[in-house]
Design an enzyme around this catalytic site. Structure first.
Site, short mmCIF file in Angstrom:
data_model
loop_
_atom_site.label_atom_id
_atom_site.label_comp_id
_atom_site.label_asym_id
_atom_site.label_seq_id
_atom_site.Cartn_x
_atom_site.Cartn_y
_atom_site.Cartn_z
N TRP A 84 42.02 34.42 51.14
CA TRP A 84 42.66 34.62 50.15
C TRP A 84 43.70 35.76 50.29
CZ3 TRP A 84 43.00 38.32 46.21
CH2 TRP A 84 43.50 37.92 45.05
N ARG A 129 36.29 30.30 48.33
CA ARG A 129 36.34 31.80 48.32
C ARG A 129 37.79 32.07 48.39
NH1 ARG A 129 31.31 34.56 48.90
NH2 ARG A 129 32.57 36.17 49.64
N CYS A 179 38.20 35.30 50.53
CA CYS A 179 37.80 34.92 51.94
C CYS A 179 36.46 34.86 52.38
CB CYS A 179 38.51 36.25 52.91
SG CYS A 179 39.92 36.75 52.79
N LYS A 230 36.80 32.19 44.12
CA LYS A 230 35.57 32.20 43.27
C LYS A 230 35.04 33.46 43.53
CE LYS A 230 32.15 29.87 41.26
NZ LYS A 230 32.74 29.45 39.79
N GLU A 271 43.59 28.80 33.78
CA GLU A 271 43.25 29.15 35.08
C GLU A 271 43.51 27.85 35.80
OE1 GLU A 271 39.24 30.59 36.41
OE2 GLU A 271 38.63 29.66 34.70
N ASN A 308 36.97 40.03 55.96
CA ASN A 308 36.99 39.86 54.68
C ASN A 308 36.93 41.36 53.81
OD1 ASN A 308 36.35 38.98 51.83
ND2 ASN A 308 34.48 38.41 52.01
N GLY A 309 37.90 41.70 53.21
CA GLY A 309 38.08 42.90 52.40
C GLY A 309 39.65 43.44 52.41
N GLU A 318 37.32 32.06 26.01
CA GLU A 318 36.62 31.57 27.03
C GLU A 318 37.33 30.23 27.42
OE1 GLU A 318 35.34 32.04 29.95
OE2 GLU A 318 34.77 30.20 30.58
N HIS A 327 49.24 38.58 11.89
CA HIS A 327 49.65 39.87 12.21
C HIS A 327 50.69 40.07 13.09
CE1 HIS A 327 46.87 41.38 8.89
NE2 HIS A 327 45.80 40.57 9.78
N LYS A 370 39.76 29.17 30.47
CA LYS A 370 39.52 28.00 31.36
C LYS A 370 40.85 27.04 31.44
CE LYS A 370 36.70 28.76 32.52
NZ LYS A 370 35.84 29.53 33.09
C1 F6R Z 1 36.53 32.02 35.71
C2 F6R Z 1 35.74 32.67 36.60
C3 F6R Z 1 36.00 34.15 36.77
C4 F6R Z 1 34.61 34.76 36.98
C5 F6R Z 1 34.83 36.40 37.22
C6 F6R Z 1 33.67 37.02 37.57
O1 F6R Z 1 36.65 30.67 35.53
O2 F6R Z 1 35.05 32.14 37.26
O3 F6R Z 1 36.69 34.66 35.64
O4 F6R Z 1 33.90 34.80 35.78
O5 F6R Z 1 35.55 36.34 38.42
O6 F6R Z 1 32.80 36.57 38.71
P1 F6R Z 1 31.17 36.63 38.75
O7 F6R Z 1 30.82 36.15 37.48
O8 F6R Z 1 30.88 36.24 39.88
O9 F6R Z 1 31.17 38.35 38.69
#
Ligand code: F6R
Length: 592
Positions: A72, A27, A2, A587, A476, A98-99, A469, A492, A473
């Site tokens: 969100w 956000r 949010c 994000k 997501e 937000n929260g 990773e 396994h 990516k």
């Molecule tokens: C994936 C992504 C998330 C963040 C995670 C931690 O692309 O961006 O997995 O890495 O939410 O966020 P931060 O680094 O801001 O603590």
């Protein structure tokens, strides 16, 4: 999670609020709304993206106070009725939040008996609760102090009292919020990006503080109502840094900024030798074990960091998923040191761990992209990533920046024989070369991933960490179910999932494991998998699809990850998906 933006001043703020919200859309983006106060009080809200809501705003309104919200969903599904702002039952207070409120049932049953609520949100409860509390107090300030005594949970709130057009209120506990200081106006926001077009001067809040904000001044109070004096700071963020420029998507822009980010990190941390706070280095050297705590992509950078730190310094490192560590804390060594890796500096899971670490009296370091962020303020030390704002929800340049900074830290606490400046410069040049492969990678993304339901990345050692990773990516942003797997572990059990045409993408950069991983590639090929190999030159086979130039063996993650980021980008593009704002995500994850 949010985003909140608020304004009070002389000018009409409709566009300031809406533009600010667009900067915060990363956000949360399932619904949005604004309250505009001037010649009347108007609330506009809509499900979906901010543009949907923007189209409903009456352009004839003049508003000198505004609050806006991009959501969100946590409590109540995304819908117009659940979107913020929410009004109190008597229409006096308008509020965005937000929260997550933990005692909403108690608050409703105790304070709001007989009051009908129209939404499924905890926020509407807060709006009505505020009105009830202010009515039984001498003034809004005392009502807010009562509110902070009884409301449990995380909240950043912006609040308008419709009986008073000269003030905006803000209350904060465990969700981010800062004040933007202007000339004849003041603002509020979840981060600086939503205000940077209007001002570059900011004042942070701490938890359990609130502020009364007018157009010419503001006062911050603690929960007892005592005035808090806090200096402002000037942000170095440039409003151009948050524009797309020539790029169709932020993710592509950010992928292609990675060589510059590595060079920027070198320029920030190198001055005739690497320069890192000596006290921090002593703490690290004196510790008997380093604990890295992070989430998501930052966790993946952490496991690469473990390998680099352990190899260079011989110091043992454990890497923990933040949401696990906080409630499932392992036995700690006698003299541990804690490193928090967080692009945003606001992740609630990581912050909960840091609070615990602080309570236990341990020292810590936050490695973050956001100066002045909560985890930066609350840790003993901070190292900045200098990656520039990362707007796409899928993290790319922060990952490489995190690994680069961790390698500098590892170098500074070790006697390892490496010319790190030269090796990182070589990494930057090699990343530039990977950009030129993007059209070829685009074709692979199309031929391997356009209609598959699932996919595997495999590798060993650092290549396995990159595979994890790469899988995150891809899933997501393309929604292809993808697993990052230790190549040797596949046989396994998980190899049972391999059937005709399942893509298996192997990452091979180490001569120690090259032949083993190639053996695993053969095993899945013989069961019908559609394989693709990303390798580095010295261990490559002519038939490998993507061959990258060599870099130092400890730094290979910084280059092998780049083609995987492109693969995710083009796979999502082929499927016509919203690359920068994938479904269900946000994000900055400020709720646990
Ligand atoms: C994936 C992504 C998330 C963040 C995670 C931690 O692309 O961006 O997995 O890495 O939410 O966020 P931060 O680094 O801001 O603590």
């Amino acid at each position: 999670m949010c985003g909140i933006v608020g304004y009070i001043g002389e000018n009409d703020c409709k566009d300031i609020i809406i533009d600010g919200l667009k900067k915060l859309e990363y956000r949360g983006y399932d619904s949005s709304g604004v309250a505009l106060i001037g010649d009347g009080e108007y609330v506009f809200k809509e499900k979906g993206r901010i543009v949907n809501m923007e189209q409903t705003v009456n352009r004839d309104i003049f508003a000198s106070i505004g609050i806006g919200h991009t959501r969100w969903a946590t409590h109540g599904r995304p819908s117009k009725i659940n979107s913020h702002p929410h009004m109190s039952y008597d229409n006096r207070f308008i509020l965005v939040h937000n929260g997550v409120i933990e005692n909403e049932v108690y608050l409703r049953d105790t304070y709001l008996k007989g009051i009908d609520l129209v939404s499924e949100t905890d926020t509407e409860i807060l709006a009505s609760l505020m009105s009830v509390l202010v009515k039984s107090s001498c003034c809004v300030k005392v009502g807010i102090m009562e509110f902070m005594k009884i409301v449990k949970g995380s909240y950043a709130l912006a609040l308008v009292d419709t009986l008073d057009n000269n003030r905006l209120y803000a209350i904060k506990n465990m969700s981010p919020m800062i004040i933007g200081v202007g000339d004849e106006f003041n603002m509020l926001g979840s981060d600086v990006s939503c205000m940077i077009k209007e001002t570059n001067e900011f004042v942070p809040f701490e938890d359990m503080e609130f502020a009364v904000i007018g157009k010419d001044d503001f006062i911050i109070y603690d929960k007892e109502g005592v005035v808090v004096n806090r200096d402002s700071y000037i942000s170095e963020l440039n409003s151009d840094d948050i524009e797309l420029g020539q790029y169709p998507h932020y993710m592509l822009k950010e992928i292609e900024e990675q060589s510059s980010v590595i060079r920027k990190i070198l320029s920030e941390y190198y001055d005739d030798g690497f320069v890192v706070d000596n006290d921090l280095l002593s703490e690290l050297e004196n510790s008997d074990r380093i604990n890295i705590i992070a989430a998501g992509t930052s966790y993946h950078a952490g496991i690469v960091g473990k390998k680099i730190i352990e190899t260079m310094s011989n110091k043992p490192v454990d890497v923990h998923i933040a949401s696990e560590f906080v409630y499932n804390t392992p036995v700690l060594s006698d003299n541990p040191f804690f490193i928090f890796i967080t692009q945003s500096g606001e992740t609630a899971d990581s912050r909960a761990c840091l609070k615990k670490i602080n309570q236990l009296g341990y020292k810590s370091l936050t490695i973050t992209n956001v100066a002045g962020s909560t985890l930066s303020r609350e840790a003993t030390y901070t190292l900045l990533l200098h990656a520039g704002p990362e707007i796409a929800v899928a993290s790319t340049k922060a990952y490489t920046a995190q690994i680069a900074v961790l390698s500098i830290l590892a170098f500074c606490i070790s006697d390892y024989e490496i010319d790190l400046y030269k090796e990182l410069s070589k990494v930057a040049n090699t990343i530039d070369e990977v950009y030129s492969l993007k059209n070829k990678i685009k074709d692979y993304a199309e031929s391997y991933l356009s209609d598959t339901r699932n996919c595997f990345y495999i590798g060993r050692g650092i290549d396995y960490y990159v595979a994890m990773e790469a899988a995150l990516k891809l899933k997501e942003i393309s929604y292809i179910q993808t697993e990052g797997f230790a190549a040797g572990e596949l046989k396994h059990g998980t190899i049972a999932l391999i059937e005709d045409n399942v893509p298996v993408l192997a990452i091979i950069s180490s001569k120690d494991t090259n032949l083993n991983t190639r053996g695993n590639v053969k095993e899945v090929e013989s069961r019908g998998a559609n394989t693709l190999v990303i390798s580095t030159k010295s261990v490559s086979n002519e038939s490998d699809e993507i061959i990258l130039n060599d870099v130092h063996p400890l730094l290979t993650a910084l280059i092998t990850v780049i083609p995987t980021q492109y693969i995710s980008y083009y796979a999502a593009l082929n499927r016509g998906l919203d690359i920068d704002k994938p479904r269900n995500l946000a994000k900055s994850v400020t709720v646990e």
